[in-house]
Design a protein around this motif. Structure first.
Motif, short mmCIF file in Angstrom:
data_model
loop_
_atom_site.label_atom_id
_atom_site.label_comp_id
_atom_site.label_asym_id
_atom_site.label_seq_id
_atom_site.Cartn_x
_atom_site.Cartn_y
_atom_site.Cartn_z
N ALA A 49 -12.79 52.08 46.67
CA ALA A 49 -13.31 51.35 47.83
C ALA A 49 -12.75 51.92 49.12
CB ALA A 49 -12.96 49.87 47.70
N VAL A 50 -11.48 52.28 49.10
CA VAL A 50 -10.86 52.86 50.29
C VAL A 50 -11.51 54.20 50.61
CG1 VAL A 50 -8.72 53.83 51.23
CG2 VAL A 50 -8.67 51.67 49.98
N LEU A 68 -18.41 48.54 46.64
CA LEU A 68 -18.73 48.46 45.21
C LEU A 68 -19.11 49.81 44.62
CD1 LEU A 68 -21.13 45.37 45.42
CD2 LEU A 68 -18.68 45.34 44.95
N MET A 69 -19.28 50.81 45.48
CA MET A 69 -19.90 52.06 45.05
C MET A 69 -18.91 53.19 44.80
SD MET A 69 -22.99 52.27 47.82
CE MET A 69 -24.11 50.91 48.15
N GLU A 70 -19.36 54.12 43.97
CA GLU A 70 -18.67 55.40 43.88
C GLU A 70 -18.84 56.13 45.21
OE1 GLU A 70 -17.00 56.82 41.39
OE2 GLU A 70 -17.31 55.27 39.86
N GLY A 89 -9.22 52.86 37.82
CA GLY A 89 -9.82 52.91 36.51
C GLY A 89 -11.27 53.32 36.60
N ASP A 90 -11.93 53.43 35.45
CA ASP A 90 -13.31 53.87 35.41
C ASP A 90 -14.24 52.96 36.18
OD1 ASP A 90 -14.36 56.15 34.48
OD2 ASP A 90 -15.08 55.32 32.58
N ASP A 91 -13.97 51.65 36.11
CA ASP A 91 -14.84 50.68 36.77
C ASP A 91 -14.10 49.97 37.88
OD1 ASP A 91 -17.13 51.05 35.11
OD2 ASP A 91 -16.03 50.03 33.52
N SER A 92 -13.20 50.69 38.57
CA SER A 92 -12.36 50.05 39.59
C SER A 92 -13.15 49.51 40.75
CB SER A 92 -11.31 51.04 40.10
OG SER A 92 -11.93 52.19 40.62
N ALA A 93 -14.38 50.01 40.95
CA ALA A 93 -15.18 49.50 42.05
C ALA A 93 -16.25 48.53 41.58
CB ALA A 93 -15.85 50.67 42.79
N ALA A 94 -16.19 48.14 40.30
CA ALA A 94 -17.26 47.34 39.74
C ALA A 94 -17.20 45.88 40.17
CB ALA A 94 -17.25 47.42 38.21
N VAL A 95 -16.02 45.31 40.27
CA VAL A 95 -15.88 43.91 40.62
C VAL A 95 -14.95 43.81 41.81
CG1 VAL A 95 -15.16 41.63 39.88
CG2 VAL A 95 -16.20 43.19 38.24
N LEU A 112 -17.19 46.77 58.63
CA LEU A 112 -16.56 46.40 57.35
C LEU A 112 -15.60 47.49 56.89
CD1 LEU A 112 -19.66 44.97 55.43
CD2 LEU A 112 -17.73 43.66 56.35
N ALA A 113 -16.00 48.75 57.08
CA ALA A 113 -15.14 49.87 56.69
C ALA A 113 -13.86 49.87 57.53
CB ALA A 113 -15.88 51.19 56.86
N GLU A 114 -14.01 49.64 58.82
CA GLU A 114 -12.84 49.61 59.70
C GLU A 114 -11.90 48.48 59.30
OE1 GLU A 114 -11.84 49.45 64.51
OE2 GLU A 114 -13.91 49.44 63.80
N ASP A 115 -12.46 47.32 58.96
CA ASP A 115 -11.64 46.19 58.52
C ASP A 115 -10.87 46.52 57.25
OD1 ASP A 115 -12.67 44.75 60.64
OD2 ASP A 115 -14.11 43.62 59.43
N LEU A 116 -11.58 47.11 56.28
CA LEU A 116 -10.93 47.43 55.00
C LEU A 116 -9.82 48.45 55.19
CD1 LEU A 116 -12.60 47.90 51.57
CD2 LEU A 116 -10.93 49.56 52.36
N LEU A 117 -10.06 49.46 56.00
CA LEU A 117 -9.06 50.49 56.22
C LEU A 117 -7.85 49.93 56.94
CD1 LEU A 117 -11.36 53.51 57.15
CD2 LEU A 117 -10.11 53.14 55.00
N ALA A 118 -8.07 48.97 57.83
CA ALA A 118 -6.94 48.33 58.52
C ALA A 118 -6.10 47.53 57.54
CB ALA A 118 -7.46 47.43 59.65
#
Length: 239
Positions: free
Chosen positions: A171-172, A102-104, A155-161, A133-139
């Protein structure tokens, strides 16, 4: 102020207030905490942001304790279905770093430099650490790219939701930072380590240079430095 910002949908204002120390369990008149309100109203981004800053999912409503945010969202029906689903998905996220998706990336890097535990996890066989979780997302991202469906627009809020399976570019990038910080120390990830570990790395690096400068290593000084950097420091340092 936090409640007002939430009701008005001003996520940036909420983030600024929370970063400045606003309590995430701030009450909203007639609706419990801000998290309770967001669960009733189906405001996913608000619920996610509050959770990122440690809002309690155990609510006290009309004097009753033990009510969970998840239960409130489920009772709210279709309007809050996405909130309920996310709360279920993230129920074992016990630290701010678990919310890296969710974060910058800069906030993720700041948490890592402040000593966030990449291996923290709740008790339970299915609980995942930020590193896992990071390993899962990257896979998942690598698999998507293999099938030519990478999303390159942020976008500006691409990590917001973020809902299950989402992989925004931010997120990546945040996942890559967490994954890098979970690996043994390396020069390229030095800045993702906590201050004591960075200081220790500098100290050990100096020791290696002093050793390489000894007369007995005159003809192998650079090799000593290379081995020290590539093999000694990664094994000697711990987050």
């Amino acid at each position: 102020r936090l409640g007002l910002a939430a009701v008005c949908g001003h996520l940036r204002c909420m983030r600024m207030l929370l970063a400045a120390g606003a309590h995430p369990d701030t009450a909203v008149d007639g609706a419990g905490t801000v998290l309770h309100w967001s669960c009733l109203q189906g405001r996913l981004a608000v619920a996610q942001l509050l959770s990122e800053y440690g809002a309690s999912r155990q609510l006290t409503l009309h004097g009753r304790t033990g009510v969970t945010a998840e239960a409130v969202a489920l009772r709210a029906g279709e309007r809050s279905a996405a909130v309920a689903a996310w709360l279920v998905e993230s129920r074992d996220w016990t630290t701010p770093l678990h919310h890296f998706v969710l974060m910058e990336p800069q906030r993720v890097a700041d948490l890592l430099r402040d000593g966030a535990d990449v291996h923290a996890r709740a008790v339970g066989a299915e609980a995942r650490s930020p590193a896992q979780l990071a390993e899962d997302l990257l896979a998942r991202h690598a698999s998507a790219c293999t099938h030519d469906v990478c999303d390159t627009a942020a976008g500006d809020d691409s990590a917001a939701v973020v809902t299950s399976g989402a992989q925004s570019p931010l997120a990546v990038e945040s996942a890559r930072l967490v994954h890098a910080a979970s690996q043994p120390w390396a020069p390229g990830t030095h800045n993702l380590w906590p201050s004591p570990a960075r200081a220790r790395a500098v100290e050990l690096l100096r020791v290696g240079h002093v050793l390489a400068g000894e007369e007995r290593f005159t003809h192998a000084a650079q090799a000593i430095k290379d081995v020290w950097l590539a093999h000694v420091l990664p094994h000697a340092l711990e987050r």
